[in-house]
Write an enzyme that holds these catalytic residues in place. Structure first.
Site, PDB file in Angstrom:
ATOM      1  N   TYR A  56       0.855  -1.198   0.000  1.00 42.13           N
ATOM      2  CA  TYR A  56       0.000   0.000   0.000  1.00 42.13           C
ATOM      3  C   TYR A  56       0.889   1.245   0.000  1.00 42.13           C
ATOM      4  O   TYR A  56       0.698   2.168  -0.793  1.00 42.13           O
ATOM      5  CB  TYR A  56      -0.904  -0.017   1.233  1.00 42.13           C
ATOM      6  CG  TYR A  56      -1.761   1.215   1.386  1.00 42.13           C
ATOM      7  CD1 TYR A  56      -3.044   1.273   0.842  1.00 42.13           C
ATOM      8  CD2 TYR A  56      -1.281   2.334   2.074  1.00 42.13           C
ATOM      9  CE1 TYR A  56      -3.830   2.405   0.980  1.00 42.13           C
ATOM     10  CE2 TYR A  56      -2.061   3.471   2.207  1.00 42.13           C
ATOM     11  CZ  TYR A  56      -3.333   3.504   1.669  1.00 42.13           C
ATOM     12  OH  TYR A  56      -4.100   4.632   1.800  1.00 42.13           O
ATOM     13  N   LYS A 109     -26.463   2.971  19.607  1.00 38.87           N
ATOM     14  CA  LYS A 109     -26.363   4.427  19.712  1.00 38.87           C
ATOM     15  C   LYS A 109     -24.912   4.737  20.041  1.00 38.87           C
ATOM     16  O   LYS A 109     -24.445   4.497  21.169  1.00 38.87           O
ATOM     17  CB  LYS A 109     -27.300   4.952  20.799  1.00 38.87           C
ATOM     18  CG  LYS A 109     -27.324   6.467  20.901  1.00 38.87           C
ATOM     19  CD  LYS A 109     -28.462   6.911  21.792  1.00 38.87           C
ATOM     20  CE  LYS A 109     -28.691   8.406  21.816  1.00 38.87           C
ATOM     21  NZ  LYS A 109     -27.544   9.267  21.856  1.00 38.87           N
TER      22      LYS A 109
HETATM   23  S1  IVH Z   1     -30.782   8.832  14.754  1.00 39.71           S
HETATM   24  C1  IVH Z   1     -33.793  11.904  13.514  1.00 39.71           C
HETATM   25  N1  IVH Z   1     -29.157   6.811  15.152  1.00 39.71           N
HETATM   26  O1  IVH Z   1     -27.566  10.297  19.146  1.00 39.71           O
HETATM   27  C2  IVH Z   1     -32.812  10.869  13.958  1.00 39.71           C
HETATM   28  N2  IVH Z   1     -28.670   8.862  16.229  1.00 39.71           N
HETATM   29  O2  IVH Z   1     -29.396  11.578  21.035  1.00 39.71           O
HETATM   30  C3  IVH Z   1     -31.722  11.412  14.748  1.00 39.71           C
HETATM   31  N3  IVH Z   1     -26.620   8.804  17.575  1.00 39.71           N
HETATM   32  O3  IVH Z   1     -27.733  13.422  17.573  1.00 39.71           O
HETATM   33  C4  IVH Z   1     -30.717  10.498  15.286  1.00 39.71           C
HETATM   34  N4  IVH Z   1     -26.081   6.721  17.138  1.00 39.71           N
HETATM   35  O4  IVH Z   1     -25.582  12.034  17.261  1.00 39.71           O
HETATM   36  C5  IVH Z   1     -29.421   8.099  15.429  1.00 39.71           C
HETATM   37  N5  IVH Z   1     -27.799   4.940  15.402  1.00 39.71           N
HETATM   38  C6  IVH Z   1     -28.060   6.222  15.655  1.00 39.71           C
HETATM   39  C7  IVH Z   1     -27.226   6.989  16.487  1.00 39.71           C
HETATM   40  C8  IVH Z   1     -27.564   8.312  16.752  1.00 39.71           C
HETATM   41  C9  IVH Z   1     -25.738   7.832  17.769  1.00 39.71           C
HETATM   42  C10 IVH Z   1     -26.547  10.141  18.186  1.00 39.71           C
HETATM   43  C11 IVH Z   1     -26.737  11.260  17.197  1.00 39.71           C
HETATM   44  C12 IVH Z   1     -27.918  12.051  17.697  1.00 39.71           C
HETATM   45  C13 IVH Z   1     -27.986  11.652  19.127  1.00 39.71           C
HETATM   46  C14 IVH Z   1     -29.381  11.794  19.664  1.00 39.71           C
END
Ligand code: IVH
Length: 685
Positions: A36, A117
């Site tokens: 690489y 999350k």
């Molecule tokens: S969906 C409208 N999915 O969590 C949908 N958020 O507490 C908005 N986050 O600001 C978020 N993993 O930074 C979504 N799998 C996931 C996530 C995620 C981390 C964070 C994101 C959001 C915050 C909300």
């Protein structure tokens, strides 16, 4: 010629992008690092000779430009919303019911998606004609900051999309720092005397808003997509899970690998499995996100003022909390080590109330700069024992830095720090606090197991000078005992009976009771098993001890030193023997599991832990307390946790209960797997 160079440069850009994708997105490189590097060097040389070939999407241009003076504002359309949180299953069920009510249906016309999350920083990427044109922070949700130059340095962010990208694509995801990289970076910062970060999220946030992309490039940031934004020039997939699948074909890394799609019960089960795997997950998670999968149903559900109705965060119990240090006291250990302990204003943390936390030693106190009255961030991670991460708010001005004591708080002897050891110790062998700790250990359940001899009673015995060494316990007369607090005829008789019962304990328990440094329960058991009698243990040389599988030179040296003629411990053992405390010789269990080591983790479907361990011992096997190279078998039940991960890393054989029982029935050779399975049977994937 120049044409050929331009062609070669384009070819190299494509090749390098392909290998970046395989390495950083798929985690499955197909080329050696040196090869690489060779491709990369060739492209760099070409671009040096022909600067016009140095296009922005060239992999050599990830880190470009001088530090910025500030960040431009970027409006988000649609905005990056936040999520409403839920903290238990009941709340999730209520949310689900509200969805049904809102849609006026009895069954949700869409699957639910559960995905991790990630605990990082939200970030938006925009691609035009397949080329990255924008990377922006969330900011207020409506307006964020343009951090494109920084985002370009993240290797899991493609500069050019693969496949057939749409005319315009907007994706949203999380910038994260994997836990291992976070810990390594923090260690390096501490070693340099710099301030460490409280958690991976702070590191990601602090890094993404650095003005110098050069600096960002040196940080281990990664990006994972968790939502599709606007798309132009391509049909919208029907649902969230399909959208992420499509984005993966375009070369983006998403959270899809750890998603579950199904009904309410399935996603709740996924939560439980994810919570168990939390510590084994390479990225810090703060919970799970639940989403209605189908976009048309999402649309019908719509939004409240600041969050979507169709999604919820289902949070894990927090690992960090802040509280105030009310006092700092110093504990004196068995070997004289002075350990500072912070008394805290009680605070709830992942299901338990924390009232105190160890500050470990003088160096750690200095590193943290703690004072009584400080507000501190405390953390309780996989290892359960809480620790202070950092001071978040110093005590009011004028509060003195906490002075680590110069003298033992129990006996007043000047404390010492030996050589390179961080521990500060009380060197006084007669120190009452040290004696008290030694006695507590001596009479403990897995040692001489003297019932009814608690801390308070031992303290009185030591304070009154009735016990100056272990053997004194076994020479106590009734009369002075009757003078002690809450000691009547009955309790004295019971205590004397318990002490008599301790006269004949198995050799392993006796050896463990002596509290010899590095000789824990497992080592004591191995030593007893090997030498069988106390006389033979005492006559052993370091080489004899080291011959025992799994005992290292320093444990061997410690054992031999403890029995060296004229040593304090040898004299104490003689006194114990003289007082009638004579260990029972070990009976050599000659079973099929002789020489094999075992460790259990998680709940087994039918056997209790005690029963399973007893079966190992009955067949001559040895139990270990942690995963190490010495371990032959890890037996896993439900919720195996981090031990399984470590065992897999070390290539240790992993058995489920059925395989374990088969092994007991037929001996190790019949069922020992040639190679370790990579996942626990029954573990969530
Ligand atoms: S969906 C409208 N999915 O969590 C949908 N958020 O507490 C908005 N986050 O600001 C978020 N993993 O930074 C979504 N799998 C996931 C996530 C995620 C981390 C964070 C994101 C959001 C915050 C909300």
């Amino acid at each position: 010629m120049v044409d050929a160079d331009a062609r070669r440069a384009a070819e190299l850009r494509a090749l390098i992008a392909e290998h970046d994708w395989r390495y950083h997105v798929l985690d499955a490189p197909t080329i050696a690092d040196v090869d690489y590097d060779r491709l990369y060097a060739e492209l760099k040389q070409l671009e040096e000779r022909h600067p016009e070939l140095r296009v922005p999407e060239s992999p050599t241009q990830r880190v470009g430009g001088a530090p910025a003076a500030g960040f431009a504002s970027v409006a988000h359309d649609p905005p990056l919303l936040s999520l409403d949180n839920t903290y238990d299953e009941a709340e999730v069920r209520e949310w689900h019911q509200r969805l049904l009510d809102h849609l006026k249906v009895s069954e949700l016309p869409s699957a639910l998606v559960a995905e991790p999350k990630l605990d990082g920083l939200s970030c938006r990427l925009v691609y035009e004609q397949g080329r990255l044109v924008l990377g922006a922070t969330r900011g207020s949700g409506e307006v964020g900051e343009d951090v494109t130059a920084n985002v370009r340095t993240i290797r899991s962010v493609p500069l050019v999309l693969r496949g057939q990208p749409p005319a315009r694509l907007d994706v949203r995801g999380e910038v994260v720092v994997p836990r291992a990289a976070f810990e390594a970076l923090n260690r390096a910062l501490v070693a340099k005397g710099e301030k460490s970060y409280a958690n991976p999220r702070n590191l990601a946030a602090g890094t993404l808003r650095q003005l110098d992309p050069q600096l960002v490039a040196a940080r281990p940031l990664e990006f994972r997509v968790w939502a599709l934004g606007k798309v132009e020039g391509a049909p919208l997939p029907p649902c969230h899970s399909a959208a992420l699948e499509w984005l993966e074909t375009l070369g983006l890394k998403t959270v899809r690998a750890d998603q579950a799609v199904g009904g309410l019960e399935e996603v709740l089960a996924h939560y439980r499995a994810l919570l168990v795997r939390r510590d084994a997950f390479p990225i810090e998670l703060d919970g799970m996100v639940l989403k209605v999968d189908r976009f048309d149903v999402q649309q019908r559900l719509g939004f409240t003022a600041k969050s979507p109705r169709f999604a919820r965060a289902f949070k894990f119990p927090a690992r960090q909390a802040t509280t105030r240090i009310a006092a700092i006291r110093v504990q004196v250990g068995r070997t004289g080590t002075l350990t500072p302990v912070a008394e805290l204003e009680p605070v709830a943390l992942s299901g338990v109330t924390i009232t105190h936390v160890t500050l470990h030693n003088r160096d750690e106190c200095a590193r943290l700069g703690v004072r009584v009255g400080d507000t501190v961030l405390i953390e309780r991670s996989g290892d359960v024992i809480p620790k202070v991460v950092q001071v978040v708010e110093s005590a009011p001005r004028g509060a003195e830095p906490w002075p680590f004591p110069e003298h033992c708080p129990a006996c007043g002897t000047k404390a010492e720090q030996e050589g390179d050891f961080v521990a500060v110790r009380c060197p006084n062998e007669q120190c009452p606090a040290r004696l008290q700790k030694r006695l507590e250990h001596l009479v403990g359940r897995n040692a001489l197991d003297v019932d009814g001899l608690g801390e308070r009673l031992l303290q009185q015995l030591v304070e009154k000078g009735l016990v100056r060494q272990p053997a004194d316990l076994f020479r106590l007369e009734d009369a002075p005992l009757l003078e002690l607090e809450r000691m009547g005829e009955k309790s004295v008789a019971a205590l004397q009976a318990a002490l008599r019962a301790a006269h004949r304990r198995p050799l392993a328990a006796f050896l463990y009771a002596l509290g010899i440094p590095e000789i824990g329960e497992t080592a004591a058991e191995q030593i007893a098993h090997h030498f069988e009698t106390l006389e033979r243990v005492r006559a052993a040389t370091a080489a004899d001890v080291e011959a025992i599988h799994g005992l290292g030179p320093s444990a061997a040296a410690s054992l031999v030193a403890a029995f060296a003629p004229k040593s304090r411990s040898a004299a104490e053992v003689d006194a114990l023997l003289a007082a009638g405390v004579t260990p029972l010789p070990a009976v050599r269990a000659s079973g099929a599991l002789e020489g094999k080591t075992f460790l259990f983790t998680g709940t087994l479907p039918t056997l209790s832990r005690a029963e399973a361990e007893a079966r190992v011992k009955a067949q001559g096997g040895t139990l270990l307390s942690g995963v190490s190279k010495r371990l032959c078998y890890l037996v896993v039940g439900d919720a195996p946790g981090s031990k399984l991960k470590k065992a897999n890393e070390l290539g240790i054989a992993v058995l489920d209960e059925a395989q374990f029982l088969a092994l007991l029935a037929s001996g190790p050779s019949a069922t020992a797997p040639a190679t370790a399975p990579t996942a626990a049977p029954g573990a969530a994937s």
